[in-house]
Design an enzyme around this catalytic site. Structure first.
Site, mmCIF file in Angstrom:
data_model
loop_
_atom_site.group_PDB
_atom_site.id
_atom_site.type_symbol
_atom_site.label_atom_id
_atom_site.label_comp_id
_atom_site.label_asym_id
_atom_site.label_seq_id
_atom_site.Cartn_x
_atom_site.Cartn_y
_atom_site.Cartn_z
ATOM 1 N N ARG A 184 6.970 -4.060 -2.601
ATOM 2 C CA ARG A 184 8.260 -3.844 -3.259
ATOM 3 C C ARG A 184 8.312 -4.543 -4.613
ATOM 4 O O ARG A 184 8.987 -4.080 -5.538
ATOM 5 C CB ARG A 184 9.394 -4.331 -2.332
ATOM 6 C CG ARG A 184 9.382 -5.803 -2.038
ATOM 7 C CD ARG A 184 10.195 -6.183 -0.811
ATOM 8 N NE ARG A 184 9.522 -5.824 0.433
ATOM 9 C CZ ARG A 184 10.047 -5.972 1.643
ATOM 10 N NH1 ARG A 184 11.265 -6.474 1.778
ATOM 11 N NH2 ARG A 184 9.361 -5.618 2.713
ATOM 12 N N LYS A 240 -1.960 -12.748 6.254
ATOM 13 C CA LYS A 240 -1.852 -11.908 7.447
ATOM 14 C C LYS A 240 -2.805 -12.428 8.524
ATOM 15 O O LYS A 240 -3.808 -13.054 8.196
ATOM 16 C CB LYS A 240 -2.282 -10.472 7.107
ATOM 17 C CG LYS A 240 -1.285 -9.662 6.317
ATOM 18 C CD LYS A 240 -1.805 -8.259 6.092
ATOM 19 C CE LYS A 240 -0.841 -7.421 5.277
ATOM 20 N NZ LYS A 240 0.453 -7.179 5.941
HETATM 21 N N1 BES Z 1 1.146 -3.304 3.350
HETATM 22 C C1 BES Z 1 2.041 -3.923 4.238
HETATM 23 C C2 BES Z 1 2.717 -2.953 5.186
HETATM 24 C C3 BES Z 1 1.839 -2.217 6.175
HETATM 25 C C4 BES Z 1 1.634 -2.726 7.436
HETATM 26 C C5 BES Z 1 1.292 -1.009 5.848
HETATM 27 C C6 BES Z 1 0.856 -2.034 8.336
HETATM 28 C C7 BES Z 1 0.515 -0.323 6.751
HETATM 29 C C8 BES Z 1 0.305 -0.840 8.000
HETATM 30 C C9 BES Z 1 3.128 -4.640 3.463
HETATM 31 O O1 BES Z 1 2.748 -5.175 2.255
HETATM 32 C C10 BES Z 1 3.586 -5.767 4.311
HETATM 33 O O2 BES Z 1 2.832 -6.659 4.532
HETATM 34 N N2 BES Z 1 4.838 -5.713 4.767
HETATM 35 C C11 BES Z 1 5.386 -6.723 5.587
HETATM 36 C C12 BES Z 1 6.761 -7.054 5.042
HETATM 37 C C13 BES Z 1 7.367 -8.281 5.651
HETATM 38 C C14 BES Z 1 6.600 -9.508 5.233
HETATM 39 C C15 BES Z 1 8.799 -8.377 5.196
HETATM 40 C C16 BES Z 1 5.470 -6.200 7.009
HETATM 41 O O3 BES Z 1 5.743 -5.012 7.190
HETATM 42 O O4 BES Z 1 5.223 -6.974 7.908
HETATM 43 MN MN MN Z 2 1.962 -7.118 2.436
#
Ligand code: BES
Ligand code: MN
Ligand code: ZN
Length: 537
Positions: A381, A307
């Site tokens: 997921r 990230k």
């Molecule tokens: N934990 C994150 C989602 C999230 C983002 C929760 C901001 C709370 C605040 C999750 O694991 C994630 O990184 N999701 C990605 C999925 C994508 C890579 C398909 C996302 O939402 O960007």
């Molecule tokens: Mn994630």
């Protein structure tokens, strides 16, 4: 070397500190009594009023008279108008009456909702805390407020009081004067016949509100402290205190079972993963069985699909779903409903590292399904799928999972509504209603067959991302692929797990979302009419 020594000593201190002070309560008694407001010679009494009332409610006449008409004067001169969360402190400095009256506005009478009561109670409580009063009174002068029963009013007031006092302080050096000063918060009623109802509402609400504070505490903790092992120990602690069953699976157990999700997501981390299994009412397995599943990613760096740095710290709270499940167990084990409740909480970090899961990898689940990994940041997921597969062995009447799953959910619904998707209409209605009742509201997004096409893979059965659009839905489709013929609802709390600034009853930080909703749903549980419906493929 010395720095390392200091670092470890520091960590040990924090661990000890966390161990002793993480109690999840606010250490305050809430009592209920019958009395007459004008005769209470206390330091402060809280009284709520609607907006723009010409005449004060008749129940307040005697108090107003005893104070020489000060309340009517304030209203007539518009020094207090009763807008929601407006407050004014009126000193009386008389001996035989309350020393101060704290008026708090409820907004327009025609627009009253239980959340406004919760907010007003929270606002008043914060002022009392700031002023360091020890034994405040709050007057409930009516037996029903605009169609909201006295029990519901009590419930929301108690939630407002306890939740607003919550403050996350375990890492702060507190000065003596910073500490909470309220010893006893008393609700006072002027009619004896409502006393019993109010007392039982206080008791039950206190249990739920303190479970919410417990959840907030662990969500707010740092990722290096709230590890999978820490969560597993917390679960064991809850279980031990209340006689529920708790087991935790470690890597070898996961390998035996073939839990492809959690085993692969944890590859980059030096923290061992844990899969927590909680079971309440083990002797009533024939009763309705509800399984609740919580995402426990104790830190989500994204893994190899790292990230960006901005806001990455928030990902220490990527276990808010897990914490909500633990909090719900804490509440339920004290409220003792008759349902058979199972909690499944996969816990791991998502870290980059030499052995970490890579984009392009193919992983395999215990059900035999294979998944192409396109983005290691779509890890939630992956671990939830293990839990959904595992849920099947309980022949569940309903499965609800709760997870900080997608940034797309925040884009779609913002920060005060959780996303809801699922395969059973009646269960969705129940969840929606439970959410409205406790003001943890959810909104449904569709899970139509067309969306399932978006996660098909050319080299495996499915892939772990669904492209640019409808990210919340394709994430839910991924989970739906592992759901067998049981009613299932998925809750995406990525927008609701924390607030960025103080609100009347939630301070900046974790909200504890999910505890009130899941507890409400379970307490109101009845058999579903057409249980075990399968999603049409
Ligand atoms: N934990 C994150 C989602 C999230 C983002 C929760 C901001 C709370 C605040 C999750 O694991 C994630 O990184 N999701 C990605 C999925 C994508 C890579 C398909 C996302 O939402 O960007
Ligand atoms: Mn994630
Ligand atoms: Zn995540």
């Amino acid at each position: 070397m010395y720095a390392l020594f200091v670092y470890y000593i520091d960590r040990i201190f924090i661990k000890l500190f966390v161990f002793f002070f993480l109690h999840g309560g606010v250490g305050m008694r809430i009592s209920v009594k019958f009395g007459v407001a004008e005769k209470e010679s206390v330091e402060v009494i809280v009284i709520s009023l609607f907006e723009n009332v010409r005449k004060i409610p008749s129940e307040l006449d005697p108090l107003n008279k005893a104070l020489g008409g000060v309340i009517t004067n304030l209203l007539q001169n518009k020094d207090f108008t009763g807008k929601l969360n407006e407050t004014i402190m009126i000193p009386t400095y008389k001996k035989s009456v309350p020393k101060r009256i704290l008026l708090v506005g409820l907004g327009k009478a025609t627009e009253l909702s239980s959340d406004k009561i919760r907010q007003a109670a929270g606002t008043a409580t914060r002022i009392i805390q700031e002023k360091k009063f020890k034994n405040p009174l709050m007057l409930l002068y009516k037996t029903e407020y605009k169609g909201i029963s006295i029990e519901d009013v009590t419930r929301t007031v108690v939630e407002g009081v306890i939740l607003s006092l919550y403050n996350f302080t375990i890492y702060k050096t507190l000065k003596k004067e910073d500490k909470t000063t309220i010893n006893n918060f008393t609700l006072i009623v002027q009619k004896k016949d409502v006393l019993a109802k109010i007392k039982s509402a206080v008791k039950n609400t206190q249990i739920v509100a303190e479970a919410v504070c417990f959840t907030r505490d662990i969500v707010n903790m740092s990722g290096s402290d709230a590890t999978p092992t820490f969560l597993a120990n917390k679960a064991k602690e809850i279980a031990k205190k209340s006689g529920i069953k708790c087991r935790t699976l470690s890597r070898p157990d996961m390998k035996k079972l073939g839990m492809g999700g959690i085993l692969n997501v944890s590859r980059g981390s030096s923290q061992p993963p844990k899969f927590i299994i909680l079971e309440y009412n083990t002797k009533k397995r024939n009763n309705e069985t509800i399984v609740i599943i919580g995402k426990g990613v104790t830190f989500d760096s994204g893994g190899i699909s790292l990230k960006p740095g901005k806001d990455m710290d928030l990902m220490k709270a990527d276990m808010a779903g897990a914490a909500a499940v633990l909090g719900t167990f804490k509440a339920i084990s004290n409220l003792k409903p008759s349902t058979h409740l199972v909690g499944l909480v996969p816990c791991t970090e998502n870290m980059p590292g030499g052995s970490a899961l890579k984009p392009g990898d193919i992983i395999k689940y215990m059900s035999g399904k294979t998944v192409e990994i396109l983005n290691t940041d779509a890890e939630g997921r992956l671990i939830l799928a293990d839990a959904i597969i595992y849920a099947k062995r309980y022949k569940p009447d309903a499965v609800i999972d709760i997870a900080t799953l997608t940034g797309a959910c925040v884009a779609a619904l913002g920060t005060f509504t959780s996303g809801m998707l699922g395969n059973n209409d009646e269960l969705k209605v129940r969840v929606k209603q439970a959410g409205e009742k406790c003001h943890e509201r959810v909104w449904e997004l569709p899970l139509w067959d067309e969306y399932y096409e978006l996660i098909k893979s050319s080299i495996a059965d499915i892939k772990n991302t669904g492209g640019q659009y409808a990210g919340t839905i394709t994430a839910a489709c991924f989970l739906g692929e592992f759901v067998e013929n049981f009613p299932w609802v998925h809750l995406d709390i990525a927008g609701t797990f924390l607030v960025e600034k103080d609100t009347p009853y939630i301070r900046k930080g974790a909200t504890g979302v999910g505890v009130r909703l899941l507890t409400q749903l379970i307490l109101d549980w009845k058999k579903l009419p057409d249980a075990r419906k399968k999603r049409k493929k």
